[in-house]
Design a protein around this motif. Structure first.
Motif, PDB file in Angstrom:
ATOM      1  N   LEU A 129     -23.945   2.542 -45.156  1.00  0.00           N
ATOM      2  CA  LEU A 129     -23.230   1.408 -45.735  1.00  0.00           C
ATOM      3  C   LEU A 129     -23.902   0.962 -47.026  1.00  0.00           C
ATOM      4  O   LEU A 129     -23.242   0.698 -48.029  1.00  0.00           O
ATOM      5  CB  LEU A 129     -23.184   0.249 -44.739  1.00  0.00           C
ATOM      6  N   ARG A 130     -25.212   0.877 -47.008  1.00  0.00           N
ATOM      7  CA  ARG A 130     -25.948   0.473 -48.195  1.00  0.00           C
ATOM      8  C   ARG A 130     -25.711   1.467 -49.331  1.00  0.00           C
ATOM      9  O   ARG A 130     -25.513   1.075 -50.490  1.00  0.00           O
ATOM     10  CB  ARG A 130     -27.434   0.346 -47.867  1.00  0.00           C
ATOM     11  N   HIS A 148     -24.638  -9.410 -54.055  1.00  0.00           N
ATOM     12  CA  HIS A 148     -25.424  -8.889 -55.172  1.00  0.00           C
ATOM     13  C   HIS A 148     -24.665  -8.789 -56.492  1.00  0.00           C
ATOM     14  O   HIS A 148     -25.171  -9.224 -57.521  1.00  0.00           O
ATOM     15  CB  HIS A 148     -26.006  -7.538 -54.804  1.00  0.00           C
ATOM     16  N   PRO A 149     -23.428  -8.233 -56.548  1.00  0.00           N
ATOM     17  CA  PRO A 149     -22.836  -7.932 -57.844  1.00  0.00           C
ATOM     18  C   PRO A 149     -22.421  -9.159 -58.657  1.00  0.00           C
ATOM     19  O   PRO A 149     -22.265  -9.065 -59.863  1.00  0.00           O
ATOM     20  CB  PRO A 149     -21.596  -7.103 -57.484  1.00  0.00           C
ATOM     21  N   GLY A 150     -22.183 -10.277 -58.029  1.00  0.00           N
ATOM     22  CA  GLY A 150     -21.670 -11.443 -58.754  1.00  0.00           C
ATOM     23  C   GLY A 150     -20.719 -12.174 -57.830  1.00  0.00           C
ATOM     24  O   GLY A 150     -21.024 -12.413 -56.670  1.00  0.00           O
ATOM     25  N   ASN A 154     -23.925   0.700 -52.864  1.00  0.00           N
ATOM     26  CA  ASN A 154     -24.635   1.013 -54.111  1.00  0.00           C
ATOM     27  C   ASN A 154     -23.751   1.825 -55.050  1.00  0.00           C
ATOM     28  O   ASN A 154     -23.757   1.607 -56.270  1.00  0.00           O
ATOM     29  CB  ASN A 154     -25.920   1.777 -53.812  1.00  0.00           C
ATOM     30  N   ARG A 155     -22.977   2.759 -54.508  1.00  0.00           N
ATOM     31  CA  ARG A 155     -22.063   3.541 -55.347  1.00  0.00           C
ATOM     32  C   ARG A 155     -21.007   2.651 -55.975  1.00  0.00           C
ATOM     33  O   ARG A 155     -20.634   2.825 -57.142  1.00  0.00           O
ATOM     34  CB  ARG A 155     -21.410   4.647 -54.512  1.00  0.00           C
ATOM     35  N   ILE A 156     -20.521   1.678 -55.203  1.00  0.00           N
ATOM     36  CA  ILE A 156     -19.535   0.748 -55.738  1.00  0.00           C
ATOM     37  C   ILE A 156     -20.153  -0.122 -56.830  1.00  0.00           C
ATOM     38  O   ILE A 156     -19.557  -0.354 -57.889  1.00  0.00           O
ATOM     39  CB  ILE A 156     -18.949  -0.102 -54.596  1.00  0.00           C
ATOM     40  N   ASN A 157     -21.376  -0.594 -56.589  1.00  0.00           N
ATOM     41  CA  ASN A 157     -22.061  -1.393 -57.599  1.00  0.00           C
ATOM     42  C   ASN A 157     -22.288  -0.592 -58.881  1.00  0.00           C
ATOM     43  O   ASN A 157     -22.160  -1.121 -59.997  1.00  0.00           O
ATOM     44  CB  ASN A 157     -23.402  -1.893 -57.054  1.00  0.00           C
ATOM     45  N   GLU A 158     -22.633   0.693 -58.729  1.00  0.00           N
ATOM     46  CA  GLU A 158     -22.841   1.541 -59.907  1.00  0.00           C
ATOM     47  C   GLU A 158     -21.555   1.702 -60.708  1.00  0.00           C
ATOM     48  O   GLU A 158     -21.584   1.726 -61.946  1.00  0.00           O
ATOM     49  CB  GLU A 158     -23.371   2.905 -59.478  1.00  0.00           C
TER      50      GLU A 158
END
Length: 422
Positions: A375-376, A254-256, A380-384
């Motif tokens: 895990l999701r 997702h992030p790139g 999500n916290r890492i993506n934020e």
């Protein structure tokens, strides 16, 4: 003059450095600005002591005149993203008024290899160019800064990147050398003021600030992969929510840009993979614990350090994610504490996900995960946190340990958890 030594991988302790003086009778070799030896045609190498810890260092070869003034200087970085891989150089002149610019590209490779492909872009848009010929282009005629990015890809998988900025309130013939520094902002849509940020950088000039692309590099403990496999198999019979490898790959994509580093190796290099949207057999092997990857020593801390060089080498918003299973002896050269300090120096945020109860292993409490939902939420916290990063393009080439944002509050240096000192 040239520094011939390319120090591959992560290095500490004594290092033998060889140089080519190019006909100069003598020159001085310096480490982090301090003289370490005098070189001549009869003595073109010497040993330098990098110390026991893991840190970024700068080797500088200088020629002095009779008054002791520096008249020629060449440098090479050690333990810095891209420093052990290859280098690409740009020599550029722009006509005055700057209606056209001409650029020539050179490179240095540890094995003297030539690039197999080149990518040249202006503000993210590709420029047509024939390898071996000068590049002639017309920069936009406005007062905004414009980024010229050059990437050379080599046959062995190494790559080298350099960036120049054109235009803005100052226009010079060669373009300004830049370095990308990740900062963390408050997440609002309000732009960061470059002039105010420059003052907090102690007067270093900030040419532009952008969001750009992002990159995650995962290091997954093989015990962690086994644990994920157990949860996945138990999920098939409905007794546990489970962690799906397919869902994990989907979340990672997702992030790139996403890459993985496997921490078990029998040699000096770690196995890596880049999962695509459809997945790949290599990614499945790394995630699922293929026996072909389990024949070497577990070097978890070293793998995290290597992952930080990958994450920091692309001049993007970045993070390293360490997924841990149960405790297991680590045969790394460096300790978790040394590696955490190294990531702080490089400005690479580290996120730790634990699939088993935390232990005194040096990696901190991390984010506990026992189900696919958790895990999701962790991802999500890492993506934020990635979304809160921006890249500030600074003039010059300053060692990362010397970068500091004066004062408290946001923006702050991304990944800097404590003062990174030598």
């Amino acid at each position: 003059m040239q520094i011939l030594t390319f120090a591959g991988g992560l290095i500490a302790g004594l290092l033998s450095v060889s140089v080519d003086l190019g006909g100069v009778p003598s020159a001085q070799l310096r480490l982090d600005g301090a003289p370490v030896c005098q070189l001549s045609a009869a003595a073109t190498s010497c040993r330098v002591d990098l110390g026991p810890g893991l840190a970024v260092h700068e080797l500088t070869l200088v020629r002095l005149d009779e008054r002791g003034e520096v008249v020629e200087r060449v440098s090479r970085w050690l333990n810095r993203p891209g420093s052990s891989e290859a280098e690409v150089r740009v020599t550029m002149t722009c006509a005055k008024p700057s209606t056209t610019c001409s650029a020539r590209f050179g490179w240095v490779h540890p094995d003297s290899a030539s690039p197999s492909t080149w990518s040249v872009s202006l503000d993210g848009k590709p420029l047509a160019w024939t390898a071996g010929q000068p590049l002639t282009f017309t920069p936009p005629q406005d007062q905004r800064p414009h980024l010229l990015a050059v990437v050379a890809q080599f046959p062995d998988g190494r790559s080298a990147t350099t960036t120049r900025i054109l235009g803005g309130d100052q226009r010079d013939e060669g373009g300004d050398a830049l370095q990308a520094v990740p900062i963390e902002v408050d997440g609002s849509k309000a732009p960061v003021d470059a002039a105010a940020l420059a003052k907090r950088f102690g007067g270093l000039r900030v040419r532009t600030i952008e969001k750009g692309e992002s990159e995650l590099v995962f290091v997954i403990d093989p015990v962690g992969t086994a644990r994920m496999g157990e949860l996945r198999r138990s999920a098939l019979v409905g007794s546990f929510p489970g962690i799906s490898l397919t869902r994990l790959k989907s979340a990672m994509a997702h992030p790139g840009a996403v890459r993985m580093v496997h921490p078990e190796t029998g040699g000096t290099r770690f196995a890596t993979a880049s999962p695509d949207a459809a997945g790949s057999s290599r990614t499945d092997a790394l995630l699922g614990g293929d026996p072909s990857f389990l024949s070497g020593r577990l070097r978890l801390a070293d793998a995290v350090a290597a992952a930080s060089l990958l994450a920091g080498g692309g001049q993007r918003r970045r993070a390293v994610v360490l997924i841990l299973g149960a405790a297991r002896p680590d045969q790394s050269q460096f300790t978790p504490a040394q590696v955490r300090r190294f990531l702080s120096e490089l400005l690479v945020p580290l996120h730790v996900i634990r699939l088993a109860p935390a232990t005194e292993d040096g990696w901190g409490a991390g984010l506990p995960v026992g189900s696919e939902q958790e895990l999701r939420e962790a991802l999500n916290r890492i993506n934020e946190s990635l979304e809160r990063q921006r890249m500030a393009w600074l003039e010059g080439d300053v060692g990362p340990s010397l970068l500091n944002l004066e004062g408290d509050g946001l923006p702050r240096l991304a990944g800097r958890t404590s003062a990174a000192t030598r």
